[in-house]
Design a protein around this motif. Structure first.
Motif, short mmCIF file in Angstrom:
data_model
loop_
_atom_site.label_atom_id
_atom_site.label_comp_id
_atom_site.label_asym_id
_atom_site.label_seq_id
_atom_site.Cartn_x
_atom_site.Cartn_y
_atom_site.Cartn_z
N ASP A 121 0.71 -1.24 0.01
CA ASP A 121 0.06 0.02 0.18
C ASP A 121 0.92 1.34 0.10
N PRO A 122 1.00 1.80 -1.06
CA PRO A 122 1.70 3.43 -1.11
C PRO A 122 1.69 4.04 -0.22
N ALA A 123 0.35 4.19 0.41
CA ALA A 123 0.15 5.10 1.63
C ALA A 123 0.51 4.71 2.92
N LYS A 124 0.10 3.32 3.08
CA LYS A 124 0.37 2.87 4.57
C LYS A 124 1.80 2.20 4.77
N ASP A 125 2.37 1.68 3.69
CA ASP A 125 3.52 0.78 4.04
C ASP A 125 4.84 1.54 3.50
N LEU A 126 4.63 2.88 3.29
CA LEU A 126 5.76 3.59 2.94
C LEU A 126 5.68 5.08 3.52
N THR A 127 6.67 5.79 4.38
CA THR A 127 6.55 6.91 4.82
C THR A 127 7.35 7.82 4.58
N PRO A 128 6.73 9.16 4.10
CA PRO A 128 7.70 10.20 3.46
C PRO A 128 8.70 10.48 4.40
N VAL A 129 9.95 10.81 4.10
CA VAL A 129 10.74 11.33 4.90
C VAL A 129 11.13 13.10 4.75
N THR A 130 11.17 13.25 3.45
CA THR A 130 11.31 14.74 3.02
C THR A 130 11.12 14.70 1.43
N ILE A 131 10.59 15.75 1.14
CA ILE A 131 10.61 16.12 -0.58
C ILE A 131 11.55 16.98 -0.83
N VAL A 132 12.49 16.34 -1.75
CA VAL A 132 13.65 17.35 -1.95
C VAL A 132 13.66 18.42 -2.95
N ALA A 133 13.12 18.46 -4.05
CA ALA A 133 12.98 19.38 -4.76
C ALA A 133 11.80 19.40 -5.73
N GLU A 134 11.28 20.51 -6.37
CA GLU A 134 10.15 20.59 -7.31
C GLU A 134 10.78 21.20 -8.55
N GLY A 135 10.45 20.52 -9.60
CA GLY A 135 10.93 21.39 -11.08
C GLY A 135 9.99 21.38 -11.94
N PRO A 136 10.12 22.06 -13.01
CA PRO A 136 9.21 22.02 -14.25
C PRO A 136 9.72 20.82 -15.40
N MET A 137 8.71 20.58 -15.93
CA MET A 137 8.83 19.73 -17.29
C MET A 137 9.09 20.53 -18.41
N VAL A 138 9.75 20.19 -19.40
CA VAL A 138 9.95 20.81 -20.65
C VAL A 138 9.49 20.09 -21.89
N LEU A 139 8.81 20.65 -22.54
CA LEU A 139 8.10 20.15 -23.65
C LEU A 139 9.08 20.07 -24.92
N ALA A 301 16.10 22.40 -11.12
CA ALA A 301 14.97 22.24 -10.04
C ALA A 301 14.84 23.64 -9.35
N GLU A 302 13.61 24.07 -9.54
CA GLU A 302 13.21 25.48 -9.30
C GLU A 302 13.22 25.74 -7.93
N ARG A 303 12.64 24.46 -7.24
CA ARG A 303 12.52 24.80 -5.82
C ARG A 303 13.06 23.70 -4.94
N ILE A 304 14.21 24.20 -3.67
CA ILE A 304 14.65 23.08 -2.94
C ILE A 304 13.70 23.05 -1.77
N VAL A 305 13.37 21.93 -1.39
CA VAL A 305 12.06 21.81 -0.24
C VAL A 305 12.52 21.59 1.18
N THR A 306 13.17 20.19 0.97
CA THR A 306 13.52 19.58 2.41
C THR A 306 12.72 19.85 3.64
N ASN A 307 11.35 19.60 3.60
CA ASN A 307 10.48 19.66 4.70
C ASN A 307 10.55 18.55 5.45
#
Length: 335
Positions: A121-139, A301-307
């Motif tokens: 179960d992706p929601a129950k069997d794995l727990t998030p540690v941190t979101i590292v970064a966000e970035g755009p896709m390019v067409l 990577a337009e935004r470094i998150v590390t929450n």
């Protein structure tokens, strides 16, 4: 009958051999790690996608830097297949002792909505540690394409429904998701060509074997800046500092297709919270340093998150809810 006498030295030797044999026969139980001792053994960072793709590039940069900082190596292990589920399942079933983690991306948020039967179960069997970064896709389109703008490309595809193709990394991958957003928003009918990773998809785009590739900026921008392909739009809400002359998908007329891909670290559920926070702190520390942060920014990577783990959990849950709605509205049903 004479009594057999074993010399003391030989008796000690036999006793030592018996002790060694007993030790070999007894299963070794790893000593539990704590936040203060982590990591006291090599760390596996399982990546559910092929080498050379955007998530692989970011994962290796981070793990190489962590290996230089920590007393143990952090090793990337690619386990591909089934839309990332083979690697994710392996981590979900690993010991929650801080020795195994998952480095995944936006595709993780859609697996529950895409697959009717998962062995985890992706929601129950794995727990998030941190979101590292966000970035755009390019067409991207091949240099051989006559389209110089997204409007021109859309016009050509609409004129020949089903005759144009786009590359993806298969069901649930970020390349497929952002392409679905665009084709739905623009009313396009295109053939999807799935690949095991974005690297082979990019090679076919350069060769003109597919007409479009919506790649992550980390690997897509270098293709455009090096002149191997042509960039028509970026998927993010703002223009990218890497290629500021390329319009956003909203500026090109399709705001509903706005999209940012994220990369993050997850752990088997049950991993002690202090270890999760220690991992988050170590990742945040290396991303605060100028060299790695600058490198990721240059890659798109337009935004470094590390929450924090708690914030990352809320983030991923919101992404799962969002994509379940998007896929349902697009008529995509679990397989």
């Amino acid at each position: 009958m004479p009594k057999l006498t074993i010399p003391c030295s030989r008796r000690a030797m036999l006793a030592g051999a018996a002790t060694a044999a007993a030790a070999l026969a007894t299963p070794r139980i790893p000593r539990a790690q704590t936040a203060s001792t982590w990591p006291d053994q090599p760390v596996r960072m399982i990546l559910p996608y092929a080498p050379g793709g955007p998530t692989d590039v970011i994962a290796r940069l981070i793990c190489d830097t962590l290996s230089q900082r920590l007393p143990q190596r952090v090793m990337v292990e690619n386990r591909t297949g089934a839309g990332g589920n083979i690697g994710a399942s392996a981590v979900a079933k690993s010991r929650p002792d801080g020795s195994t983690f998952l480095f995944s991306n936006t595709g993780h948020a859609v697996n529950r909505a895409l697959y009717a039967k998962l062995d985890y179960d992706p929601a129950k069997d794995l727990t998030p540690v941190t979101i590292v970064a966000e970035g755009p896709m390019v067409l991207l389109v091949p240099n051989s394409s006559p389209a110089r703008t997204l409007a021109e490309f859309v016009e050509r595809v609409r004129a020949k429904p089903g005759e144009y193709s786009y590359g993806s990394t298969g069901t649930g991958g970020a390349l497929q998701l952002v392409s679905l957003l665009l084709t739905k928003a623009a009313g396009l009918k295109m053939e999807e060509v799935p690949y095991r990773g974005s690297a082979p998809a990019a090679q076919d785009l350069i060769a003109g074997r597919v007409e479009m590739l919506y790649d992550a900026g980390v690997t897509g921008f270098p293709l455009a800046t090096s002149g191997q392909a042509r960039a028509l739009a970026v998927s993010s809400a703002q223009r990218s500092a890497v290629m500021p002359d390329v319009p956003t998908i909203a500026e090109a007329g399709f705001p509903a297709a706005t999209f940012s891909v994220w990369q993050g670290i997850l752990a088997p559920s049950g991993t002690p919270a202090p270890i999760l926070e220690k991992v988050r702190q170590e990742v945040a520390a290396i991303l605060t340093e100028g060299s790695l942060r600058q490198r990721l920014t240059e890659l798109g990577a337009e935004r470094i998150v590390t929450n924090t783990p708690a914030e990352a959990k809320t983030y991923v849950e919101a992404e799962m809810t969002r994509w379940e709605r998007v896929l349902r509205e697009a008529g995509v049903r679990p397989q």
